[in-house]
Design an enzyme around this catalytic site. Structure first.
Site, PDB file in Angstrom:
ATOM      1  N   CYS A  32       0.834  -1.194   0.000  1.00  0.00           N
ATOM      2  CA  CYS A  32       0.000   0.000   0.000  1.00  0.00           C
ATOM      3  C   CYS A  32       0.875   1.253   0.000  1.00  0.00           C
ATOM      4  CB  CYS A  32      -0.929   0.023   1.214  1.00  0.00           C
ATOM      5  SG  CYS A  32      -0.050   0.102   2.798  1.00  0.00           S
ATOM      6  N   CYS A  35       2.995   1.762   3.046  1.00  0.00           N
ATOM      7  CA  CYS A  35       4.233   0.962   2.993  1.00  0.00           C
ATOM      8  C   CYS A  35       5.328   1.729   2.267  1.00  0.00           C
ATOM      9  CB  CYS A  35       3.979  -0.364   2.282  1.00  0.00           C
ATOM     10  SG  CYS A  35       2.873  -1.474   3.173  1.00  0.00           S
ATOM     11  N   ASP A 439      -2.470 -30.736  -8.461  1.00  0.00           N
ATOM     12  CA  ASP A 439      -1.632 -30.851  -7.280  1.00  0.00           C
ATOM     13  C   ASP A 439      -2.568 -31.198  -6.115  1.00  0.00           C
ATOM     14  OD1 ASP A 439       0.607 -30.424  -5.442  1.00  0.00           O
ATOM     15  OD2 ASP A 439      -0.421 -28.559  -4.918  1.00  0.00           O
ATOM     16  N   ASP A 629       4.965 -25.964  -7.803  1.00  0.00           N
ATOM     17  CA  ASP A 629       4.122 -26.164  -8.982  1.00  0.00           C
ATOM     18  C   ASP A 629       4.395 -25.137 -10.076  1.00  0.00           C
ATOM     19  OD1 ASP A 629       2.609 -28.305  -7.833  1.00  0.00           O
ATOM     20  OD2 ASP A 629       1.532 -26.817  -6.637  1.00  0.00           O
TER      21      ASP A 629
END
Length: 748
Positions: A32, A35, A439, A629
């Site tokens: 944000c 931040c 998965d 993955d």
């Protein structure tokens, strides 16, 4: 020198000769505007930092600092003290790609602004609003349109002009050549006709064409930037620094990239392991979900192999490095993601294949129209007007919109169902799959341990165990606390709770009895022979009372079995590939009705399995969520990730689905199938449009203005057909709609 002052060349001080360095830091958890301010202020407080500028969209900070005063590790540690995980960015190619996307966005903004103003002026002239205007007033409107359109076209059209020029220099044709030719000739002829005072002026068509083509070009570049950034952002998942133990026993802190085989590294509780290696001292539990996808921590002691990026959940351990920073398993995963993304980038869509033959045909037709009418005695001006009309009417707008219009309608429908499509050609590839590979952890299952025998544990026991568990961040402890709160039990953190790394938690109760929550051996279960039995259980003991077992499992999503059943009924082949333990994978496969499954599969193994399926003639959809993955998601023909997936997995996938249910996977397949059928319908509309209007333009019955109108109508027809997809009732089938190439061969 007197006073001890050193001389400098030209009278400059050393500070004046010093050149500050600028680096880019990736900040993983910058989310944000607040931040950004916190990060910039924290960096500016570091001695030697001259400037710090954060970018929220790329989660990066540009820092200019004095190398003699500070170093990157100090900058990273300053952010770490503020709670932000950062790492030094190593990619310059990614910055160039971002610059290209930003440049396209600026040009798109200019074209959009100009197009809106030119259309306002055109309405007054062409729509009859100013039908009483005299010729001079209309001429003024034409020139005003030209003054707005020409600078905008000159600036905004440069990506097409430069691409076309490069193609011509290489003695080849691409779709940007007829686009550029049509825009330039339409603009030039408009200037000429404005000078002559005629009404055949089409600045609006030229700038509108530029605007819509830039939209497609920007979106394509933006998606490429996101894909290129997937592998680089993996750096944010590894340890940034390491505590190296010297020969004299002293501990010094170095950057992880400076580690070499043989170095001994001390890893504290809760820290990420900075390098691949083996444990030479200590025992602990390792969170390996980053690598294997398994949610259950793995016990590790002397001699065990550990990997960079995994988390030490237990006591302090000493790890001997066996690889450099560039040769860790995490680095290898990053390289696999890059390689797979590059391979996917070579996928050629139907519109692109058609364009290769469309471009020379357009030029040939325009040239023949010009020559034919000149031979017929129409004169150069009239012949050129007819040729421009041919170039405009054959502009590939309808062809270019055939797939994107359907994609927009499909993406809108999927968004309402909780599916966000990211890849430009994702729906095309989704429509072609016949095999679904899942998965397990976090995909078929919820991805977090839950207390499976909660109904066998009474409230007082559960509350007492939760009062201990609340002091730990272990996944099992969090599950105990979560279950107690869901049951509405009241409990407080037990005072004096002590966590014994690798064993469990203990504290003294008010009545003097000792409470313990941990492994079987730690609690004192008879016959446990010092091991945690079973591996997926905790035990709780209140003083001398009989120990109580807390058993855990990773539950399947509510509709996992139903979805697999529907996919199999529709004719899809369904497989399960997981890095989890064999027992857990076998149980999940049995519960879902999946016969083809494999356990303890590493990222490279998943890629090999996908390649094997491809060699057998299958088109594979990979559905996964973990970092392990990500390479498989990028390698597969098409891919989906849940919204709870790791950032890199979401970026590597074609679409992301939200919510706890798996039904969006089936919806994505249904919409993809239907979207491809509609795309073919749109190609038919485009071809029919050309079959009707191109001969009329060649015959001289269509002016450039009418050509621009017809071109717009063809685009509207294609878009209207695509919008039907938003409300249609769809069925699930594994029969893919074949996308035929121009030579008659199927793409499947």
């Amino acid at each position: 020198m007197p006073g001890g002052v050193a001389s400098t060349r030209g009278g400059n001080s050393p500070e004046e000769d010093r050149t500050p360095r600028t680096i880019l830091l990736i900040v993983e958890n910058m989310v944000c505007g607040a931040c950004m301010g916190t990060i910039e202020r924290a960096l500016r407080k570091v001695p030697g930092v001259e400037a710090a500028r954060a970018s929220l969209s790329t989660r990066r900070v540009s820092v200019t600092y004095d190398e003699d005063t500070t170093e990157p590790l100090q900058l990273i540690e300053a952010l770490d003290q503020e709670g932000y995980r950062a790492a030094e960015s190593v990619g310059s190619a990614d910055e160039a790609a971002n610059a290209r996307a930003d440049d396209l966005l600026r040009r798109l903004g200019v074209a959009g602004f100009a197009q809106a103003n030119v259309m306002l002026l055109s309405v007054a002239v062409w729509a009859g609003i100013a039908s009483d205007m005299d010729a001079s007033a209309k001429g003024l409107f034409h020139w005003l349109s030209g003054l707005i359109a020409m600078p905008a076209i000159a600036y905004s059209g440069q990506p097409f002009f430069q691409s076309a020029l490069a193609a011509l220099k290489a003695r080849r044709l691409n779709m940007d050549v007829p686009i550029s030719l049509g825009i330039i000739l339409a603009t030039a002829m408009s200037v000429y006709q404005s000078y002559r005072g005629t009404e055949q002026v089409y600045f609006d068509a030229a700038i509108t064409l530029t605007f819509f083509l830039l939209i497609g070009r920007y979106l394509d570049e933006y998606m490429r930037v996101r894909a290129r950034g997937a592998a680089e952002n993996l750096i944010g998942l590894k340890a940034l620094a390491a505590n190296v133990i010297g020969e004299n026993g002293a501990v010094r802190r170095v950057q992880a990239r400076e580690l070499t085989p043989g170095m001994r590294v001390q890893v504290a509780t809760g820290e990420r392991i900075p390098v691949d290696g083996r444990i030479v001292s200590g025992s602990t539990e390792i969170d390996t979900s980053l690598i294997t996808g398994e949610s259950v921590p793995r016990a590790a002691s002397d001699g065990e192999t550990v990997h960079a990026g995994t988390v030490n959940l237990g006591g302090v351990i000493i790890v001997e490095a066996t690889a450099t920073d560039e040769n860790t398993l995490l680095a290898e995963i990053a390289r696999m993601v890059q390689a797979a993304e590059q391979g996917r980038g070579r996928y050629v869509r139907l519109a692109d294949r058609a364009a290769r033959q469309y471009a020379p045909a357009v030029h040939l037709l325009g040239a023949l129209t010009l020559i034919g009418w000149m031979i017929a005695g129409a004169g150069f001006e009239r012949s050129l007007t007819y040729a421009i009309a041919v170039l405009i009417i054959t502009c590939p707008c309808a062809l270019a919109l055939a797939v994107p219009a359907v994609q927009v309608a499909a993406a809108s429908r999927l968004f309402a169902k909780g599916v966000i499509v990211k890849a430009p050609d994702g729906l095309e590839r989704l429509s072609e799959v016949d095999t679904i590979v899942f998965d397990k952890t976090g995909t078929l299952t919820r991805g977090e341990p839950s207390l499976s025998n909660a109904d066998q544990i009474d409230d007082p026991t559960l509350a007492a165990a939760a009062s201990l568990a609340v002091a730990s961040r272990h996944p099992y402890s969090r599950a105990v606390v979560r279950t107690a709160r869901e049951r509405g039990l009241s409990f407080a953190a037990a005072e004096g709770t002590v966590e014994e790394p690798g064993s469990g938690l203990r504290c003294d109760a008010p009545d003097g009895a000792e409470l313990r929550l941990g492994s079987a051996a730690w609690v004192g279960v008879e016959g446990s022979d010092g091991a945690q039995a079973p591996s997926s259980s905790l035990w709780f003991r209140d003083g001398s009372a009989t120990p109580v077992a807390f058993r855990f499992q990773d539950e399947l999503r509510s509709d996992a079995a139903a979805l697999v059943g529907d996919l199999r009924k529709a004719g899809f082949k369904v497989c399960l590939l997981s890095g989890d333990r064999e027992e857990a994978v076998r149980d999940a496969a049995a519960a879902c009705g999946i016969d083809d499954w494999s356990a303890e599969v590493r990222p490279a193994g998943k890629i090999e399995r996908l390649k094997q399926l491809k060699a057998e003639g299958h088109q594979v959809l990979m559905v996964g969520d973990g970092l392990n993955d990500a390479p498989a998601l990028a390698e597969a023909h098409a891919s989906l990730s849940p919204s709870t997936a790791a950032d890199v997995s979401q970026i590597a996938s074609d679409a992301v689905f939200q919510g706890e249910a798996l039904e969006p996977v089936a919806e994505a397949l249904r919409v993809a199938r239907s979207s491809q059928r509609m795309a073919i319908e749109n190609f038919g509309i485009s071809l029919a449009y050309n079959a009707v209007f191109v001969p009329l333009a060649v015959a001289g019955y269509v002016t450039p203005l009418l050509a621009a109108v017809a071109m717009s109508l063809s685009s509207i027809a294609v878009t209207a057909n695509a919008l039907r997809l938003r409300s249609r009732r769809l069925t699930l089938t594994s029969e893919a709609t074949p996308m035929w190439t121009l030579d008659g061969s199927s793409t499947k």
